[in-house]
Design a protein around this motif. Structure first.
Motif, PDB file in Angstrom:
ATOM      1  N   PRO A   5       0.817  -1.230   0.000  1.00 47.85           N
ATOM      2  CA  PRO A   5       0.000   0.000   0.000  1.00 47.85           C
ATOM      3  C   PRO A   5       0.843   1.268   0.000  1.00 47.85           C
ATOM      4  O   PRO A   5       0.554   2.217  -0.741  1.00 47.85           O
ATOM      5  N   ALA A   6       1.919   1.276   0.803  1.00 50.82           N
ATOM      6  CA  ALA A   6       2.779   2.464   0.849  1.00 50.82           C
ATOM      7  C   ALA A   6       3.479   2.662  -0.487  1.00 50.82           C
ATOM      8  O   ALA A   6       3.632   3.790  -0.969  1.00 50.82           O
ATOM      9  N   LEU A   9       1.066   4.152  -3.033  1.00 49.54           N
ATOM     10  CA  LEU A   9       0.859   5.585  -2.803  1.00 49.54           C
ATOM     11  C   LEU A   9       2.048   6.388  -3.307  1.00 49.54           C
ATOM     12  O   LEU A   9       1.891   7.468  -3.901  1.00 49.54           O
ATOM     13  N   ASN A  10       3.268   5.896  -3.073  1.00 47.31           N
ATOM     14  CA  ASN A  10       4.467   6.587  -3.562  1.00 47.31           C
ATOM     15  C   ASN A  10       4.508   6.587  -5.086  1.00 47.31           C
ATOM     16  O   ASN A  10       4.857   7.594  -5.713  1.00 47.31           O
ATOM     17  N   LEU A  11       4.127   5.454  -5.689  1.00 51.48           N
ATOM     18  CA  LEU A  11       4.099   5.375  -7.145  1.00 51.48           C
ATOM     19  C   LEU A  11       3.063   6.352  -7.705  1.00 51.48           C
ATOM     20  O   LEU A  11       3.335   7.070  -8.684  1.00 51.48           O
ATOM     21  N   LEU A  12       1.898   6.400  -7.076  1.00 51.34           N
ATOM     22  CA  LEU A  12       0.851   7.319  -7.533  1.00 51.34           C
ATOM     23  C   LEU A  12       1.302   8.767  -7.413  1.00 51.34           C
ATOM     24  O   LEU A  12       1.043   9.593  -8.297  1.00 51.34           O
ATOM     25  N   SER A  13       1.987   9.093  -6.321  1.00 54.91           N
ATOM     26  CA  SER A  13       2.472  10.457  -6.129  1.00 54.91           C
ATOM     27  C   SER A  13       3.449  10.846  -7.240  1.00 54.91           C
ATOM     28  O   SER A  13       3.411  11.967  -7.758  1.00 54.91           O
ATOM     29  N   LEU A  14       4.313   9.915  -7.635  1.00 56.27           N
ATOM     30  CA  LEU A  14       5.262  10.192  -8.718  1.00 56.27           C
ATOM     31  C   LEU A  14       4.534  10.370 -10.051  1.00 56.27           C
ATOM     32  O   LEU A  14       4.841  11.285 -10.828  1.00 56.27           O
ATOM     33  N   LEU A  15       3.561   9.508 -10.321  1.00 60.13           N
ATOM     34  CA  LEU A  15       2.855   9.566 -11.605  1.00 60.13           C
ATOM     35  C   LEU A  15       2.000  10.821 -11.742  1.00 60.13           C
ATOM     36  O   LEU A  15       1.655  11.218 -12.868  1.00 60.13           O
ATOM     37  N   THR A  36       7.856  -5.618 -10.711  1.00 56.60           N
ATOM     38  CA  THR A  36       6.981  -5.138  -9.631  1.00 56.60           C
ATOM     39  C   THR A  36       6.288  -3.844 -10.035  1.00 56.60           C
ATOM     40  O   THR A  36       5.107  -3.644  -9.742  1.00 56.60           O
ATOM     41  N   ILE A  37       7.012  -2.975 -10.728  1.00 59.31           N
ATOM     42  CA  ILE A  37       6.401  -1.721 -11.206  1.00 59.31           C
ATOM     43  C   ILE A  37       5.247  -2.032 -12.150  1.00 59.31           C
ATOM     44  O   ILE A  37       4.174  -1.412 -12.070  1.00 59.31           O
ATOM     45  N   ARG A  38       5.431  -3.001 -13.043  1.00 59.75           N
ATOM     46  CA  ARG A  38       4.356  -3.351 -13.972  1.00 59.75           C
ATOM     47  C   ARG A  38       3.138  -3.876 -13.222  1.00 59.75           C
ATOM     48  O   ARG A  38       1.995  -3.528 -13.549  1.00 59.75           O
ATOM     49  N   ARG A  39       3.365  -4.720 -12.203  1.00 59.53           N
ATOM     50  CA  ARG A  39       2.244  -5.242 -11.418  1.00 59.53           C
ATOM     51  C   ARG A  39       1.541  -4.105 -10.658  1.00 59.53           C
ATOM     52  O   ARG A  39       0.312  -4.054 -10.578  1.00 59.53           O
ATOM     53  N   ASP A  40       2.311  -3.156 -10.113  1.00 60.62           N
ATOM     54  CA  ASP A  40       1.726  -2.045  -9.367  1.00 60.62           C
ATOM     55  C   ASP A  40       0.912  -1.131 -10.287  1.00 60.62           C
ATOM     56  O   ASP A  40      -0.144  -0.615  -9.888  1.00 60.62           O
ATOM     57  N   VAL A  41       1.405  -0.934 -11.502  1.00 63.86           N
ATOM     58  CA  VAL A  41       0.655  -0.129 -12.470  1.00 63.86           C
ATOM     59  C   VAL A  41      -0.676  -0.800 -12.784  1.00 63.86           C
ATOM     60  O   VAL A  41      -1.730  -0.140 -12.865  1.00 63.86           O
ATOM     61  N   ASP A  42      -0.663  -2.132 -12.914  1.00 62.76           N
ATOM     62  CA  ASP A  42      -1.919  -2.862 -13.162  1.00 62.76           C
ATOM     63  C   ASP A  42      -2.879  -2.693 -11.985  1.00 62.76           C
ATOM     64  O   ASP A  42      -4.095  -2.556 -12.184  1.00 62.76           O
ATOM     65  N   ARG A  43      -2.356  -2.688 -10.762  1.00 69.09           N
ATOM     66  CA  ARG A  43      -3.217  -2.497  -9.586  1.00 69.09           C
ATOM     67  C   ARG A  43      -3.849  -1.102  -9.605  1.00 69.09           C
ATOM     68  O   ARG A  43      -5.030  -0.940  -9.288  1.00 69.09           O
ATOM     69  N   LEU A  44      -3.053  -0.087  -9.961  1.00 70.10           N
ATOM     70  CA  LEU A  44      -3.598   1.275 -10.033  1.00 70.10           C
ATOM     71  C   LEU A  44      -4.698   1.363 -11.088  1.00 70.10           C
ATOM     72  O   LEU A  44      -5.718   2.030 -10.881  1.00 70.10           O
ATOM     73  N   ARG A  45      -4.507   0.688 -12.214  1.00 70.10           N
ATOM     74  CA  ARG A  45      -5.537   0.698 -13.250  1.00 70.10           C
ATOM     75  C   ARG A  45      -6.819   0.038 -12.747  1.00 70.10           C
ATOM     76  O   ARG A  45      -7.924   0.499 -13.039  1.00 70.10           O
ATOM     77  N   GLU A  46      -6.687  -1.048 -11.971  1.00 70.28           N
ATOM     78  CA  GLU A  46      -7.859  -1.711 -11.402  1.00 70.28           C
ATOM     79  C   GLU A  46      -8.603  -0.799 -10.436  1.00 70.28           C
ATOM     80  O   GLU A  46      -9.828  -0.908 -10.278  1.00 70.28           O
ATOM     81  N   LEU A  47      -7.881   0.116  -9.791  1.00 70.36           N
ATOM     82  CA  LEU A  47      -8.488   1.065  -8.851  1.00 70.36           C
ATOM     83  C   LEU A  47      -9.088   2.276  -9.546  1.00 70.36           C
ATOM     84  O   LEU A  47      -9.650   3.156  -8.884  1.00 70.36           O
ATOM     85  N   GLY A  48      -8.939   2.344 -10.870  1.00 65.61           N
ATOM     86  CA  GLY A  48      -9.547   3.437 -11.617  1.00 65.61           C
ATOM     87  C   GLY A  48      -8.600   4.531 -12.056  1.00 65.61           C
ATOM     88  O   GLY A  48      -9.037   5.535 -12.635  1.00 65.61           O
TER      89      GLY A  48
END
Length: 319
Positions: A5-6, A9-15, A36-48
């Motif tokens: 989760p942290a 949030l850090n990835l979202l702040s950068l983007l 891991t970055i690719r998986r995290d990007v997919d998670r952000l897309r799932e969240l909208g």
């Protein structure tokens, strides 16, 4: 960074910064692998979150506009700037965004850390907005408290000062906040009087939500705005103003609210002929602040009030 989760949030702040981020740079920033970055990007897309990816040697990731605005991640300076801007909008400095500003401000201040609330209040108290109107100001905290009670369908207690100066305590079910551009009003069901009422928000003091929820009643015919308009019409006595000024229309217009605009009658003179719903006291004060000679032709109650006021001020000055 192993805390998912942290890390998200850090990835979202950068983007959310206006640039495109190579996957390798994001991986280095967050101390994880490119996979891991690719998986995290997919998670952000799932969240909208609409994260766009481009391929190639100079490709990367960036946040783009989607069909709806996702939650934002703000740093301290950004949160303070937005809160101050929303307070200005809620204070009807920008026509047409007052109510939306109050709703957004209520959401932001609900999660704003106390240290940032103090910074916002300090900045707000140190600045003076140059606005035109009747001078009826409302504390942003009052507006956000009322807005929160309206949204949460929570009974509200507050002190209220009527137009004749009578003080009372009220327990209400708040339904709508309405801005007229000059003033804020609360449409609510008064529990003790068992009837609908409108309250001028600048006359409300010490509001607090009681925590008691209520089931919404059916609003009066036409809704909150129509009910408020009918209430104001019943309570208002309009003045037919007729005033001559010994000054150019541009000079006088710059010193009066927009709804009191005179017309030029010659070189260096102008005349104000209009109907106003403002009080005698307020009109007399605004005319006096124009800072030029003027003569009131109508209405008679305003002439009488200005004469009495002149006598009181003259007696005070002679003392």
């Amino acid at each position: 960074m192993t805390d998912t989760p942290a890390r998200l949030l850090n990835l979202l702040s950068l983007l959310q910064t206006p640039r495109e981020w190579p996957g390798s740079e994001l991986a280095t920033r967050l101390s994880v692998s490119a996979r891991t970055i690719r998986r995290d990007v997919d998670r952000l897309r799932e969240l909208g979150y609409p994260v766009e990816a481009t391929k190639g040697a100079v490709g990367g990731y960036r946040l783009v506009a989607g069909t709806a605005m996702p939650p934002l991640v703000l740093d301290d300076e950004e949160a303070v700037a937005i809160a101050v801007g929303l307070r200005a909008g809620a204070g009807h400095a920008i026509e047409g965004v007052e109510e939306a500003s109050v709703r957004a401000l209520a959401k932001l201040e609900q999660v704003l850390p106390s240290r940032l609330r103090r910074r916002v209040s300090t900045l707000q108290n140190a600045t003076i907005p140059l606005t035109r109107g009747d001078g009826a100001t409302v504390a942003p905290q009052t507006l956000t408290t009322l807005a929160g009670a309206v949204t949460g369908q929570e009974r509200l207690r507050f002190g209220y000062r009527a137009g004749d100066g009578t003080e009372s305590r009220r327990l209400v079910e708040p339904y709508r906040l309405v801005s007229t551009g000059m003033r804020w009003y609360l449409v609510a069901y008064d529990m003790e009087r068992e009837d609908w009422r409108t309250f001028r928000v600048d006359r409300v003091s010490e509001p607090f939500a009681t925590g008691a929820r209520f089931s919404p009643r059916e609003l009066p015919a036409g809704g909150a705005v129509a009910y408020m308009s009918r209430s104001m019409a019943r309570a208002t006595t309009e003045l037919d103003l007729d005033v001559d000024f010994e000054a150019p229309a541009e000079f006088v217009t710059a010193r009066l609210p927009p709804h009191l605009a005179p017309e030029s009658t010659g070189a260096g003179t102008c005349r104000l002929r209009t109907r106003s719903a403002d009080s005698l006291e307020w009109v007399a004060l605004r005319l006096a602040l124009v800072d030029c000679p003027f003569r009131i032709h109508a209405p008679d109650p305003l002439i009488a009030y200005v004469r009495a006021l002149s006598a009181r001020l003259g007696a005070a000055a002679s003392g």
